[in-house]
Design an enzyme around this catalytic site. Sequence first.
Site, PDB file in Angstrom:
ATOM      1  N   LYS A  44      22.133  75.448   5.612  1.00 55.48           N
ATOM      2  CA  LYS A  44      22.497  76.382   4.551  1.00 55.48           C
ATOM      3  C   LYS A  44      22.835  75.704   3.237  1.00 55.48           C
ATOM      4  CE  LYS A  44      21.937  80.188   6.717  1.00 55.48           C
ATOM      5  NZ  LYS A  44      21.185  81.310   6.168  1.00 55.48           N
TER       6      LYS A  44
HETATM    7  C1  LIG Z   1      24.188  78.000  12.901  1.00 58.43           C
HETATM    8  C2  LIG Z   1      23.045  78.704  12.272  1.00 58.43           C
HETATM    9  N1  LIG Z   1      21.854  78.607  12.828  1.00 58.43           N
HETATM   10  C3  LIG Z   1      20.782  79.238  12.320  1.00 58.43           C
HETATM   11  C4  LIG Z   1      20.867  80.025  11.197  1.00 58.43           C
HETATM   12  C5  LIG Z   1      19.657  80.772  10.734  1.00 58.43           C
HETATM   13  O1  LIG Z   1      19.101  80.391   9.527  1.00 58.43           O
HETATM   14  P1  LIG Z   1      18.455  81.473   8.603  1.00 58.43           P
HETATM   15  O2  LIG Z   1      19.579  82.287   8.013  1.00 58.43           O
HETATM   16  O3  LIG Z   1      17.722  80.707   7.558  1.00 58.43           O
HETATM   17  O4  LIG Z   1      17.561  82.362   9.416  1.00 58.43           O
HETATM   18  C6  LIG Z   1      22.112  80.158  10.598  1.00 58.43           C
HETATM   19  C7  LIG Z   1      22.272  81.034   9.446  1.00 58.43           C
HETATM   20  O5  LIG Z   1      23.356  81.486   9.141  1.00 58.43           O
HETATM   21  C8  LIG Z   1      23.223  79.474  11.130  1.00 58.43           C
HETATM   22  O6  LIG Z   1      24.461  79.566  10.579  1.00 58.43           O
END
Ligand SMILES: Cc1ncc(COP(=O)(O)O)c(C=O)c1O
Length: 324
Positions: A44
């Site tokens: 992020k």
């Molecule tokens: C721990 C974790 N894994 C995966 C994701 C997923 O990523 P995306 O929001 O780009 O789909 C997030 C998003 O908040 C996350 O915090």
Amino acid sequence: MRPFETILDGVGRTPLLHLGRLGSGFPAEIFAKLEFLNPMGSVKDRIAKYMIEKAEREGRLKPGDTVVDNSSGNTALGLAMVCALKGYGVKMVVRDCLSPEKIKFLKALGVELVFVDHTLPPESPDSYNNITPRIARETPGGFYLDQHNNRDNNECHYRTTGPEIWEQMEGRIDFFLAGVGTGGTLCGAAKFLKEKNPGIRVVGIDPEGSIFFDYFHTRRLVRPKPYLLEGLGDEFLIGCVDFGLMDDMIRVSDREAFAMTRRLVRTEGVLAGGSSGAAAWAALSLAETLDRPARIVTIFPDSAGRYLSTIFNDDWLREKNIIP
Ligand SMILES: Cc1ncc(COP(=O)(O)O)c(C=O)c1O
């Protein structure tokens, strides 16, 4: 490598790891992009930097503003880093079931937190998704980032994560798998990869209890159920998830994701978070079905350090009926 001017120069260009031990015995090979090696420890950081700098360039974000959004913690941490440097306030709406480690990190960084009851139904005006735009409107100088619907999120991964993977794999990719939270990582990177090679199969990963898997396969909206995995899935459809880019979706249970998160430590020495466990489980399940050499790439979004009191705590797992 030259010295960084600011910590933001450390965002992105993360390593890609061949999971040779986990995937041994199968003709397919599995690779994971180690996003927990970003400065604040998650994928992020990329969107925090990209979306804030784009909003500044376009004059939508002004000095003294406060950035508001909802987050399962990682976007909040990325934003805390970016906004500390640039002098913006950060106010984050989080569910009251967020892991204690993430809450401590966010407090240490001076982020203003608004806790919402995670058991509220999605249609409640005070639910996680509904309350956030209201809080942004009510905050003086509030700037609503809207990571779930603002396609600058996807654009960030289209411009950074996708090209990095393509380059690191030297274009030899058969499958790209990633968990879908906002959908930004999967859909942004997949758009780039499919433009380079339309033959790459893109697979989304959804936790049991979320609505995306059923919607993808049946185009019907099911009632969401509670689950423990943080960062993936949602209770309703959101703007950054582009189902048209996905060739398939895989569903992963809390138990499967958490067991694999712990197995990653033993087999690969990788301390990753629960959504990385989900990604590794999905990648291995796919590898098991393939009787030919193939290259599978996935994303490890964050690290185990955020889940020591949950996924890596047997008492918690027992209390939640994950282990006997
Ligand atoms: C721990 C974790 N894994 C995966 C994701 C997923 O990523 P995306 O929001 O780009 O789909 C997030 C998003 O908040 C996350 O915090």
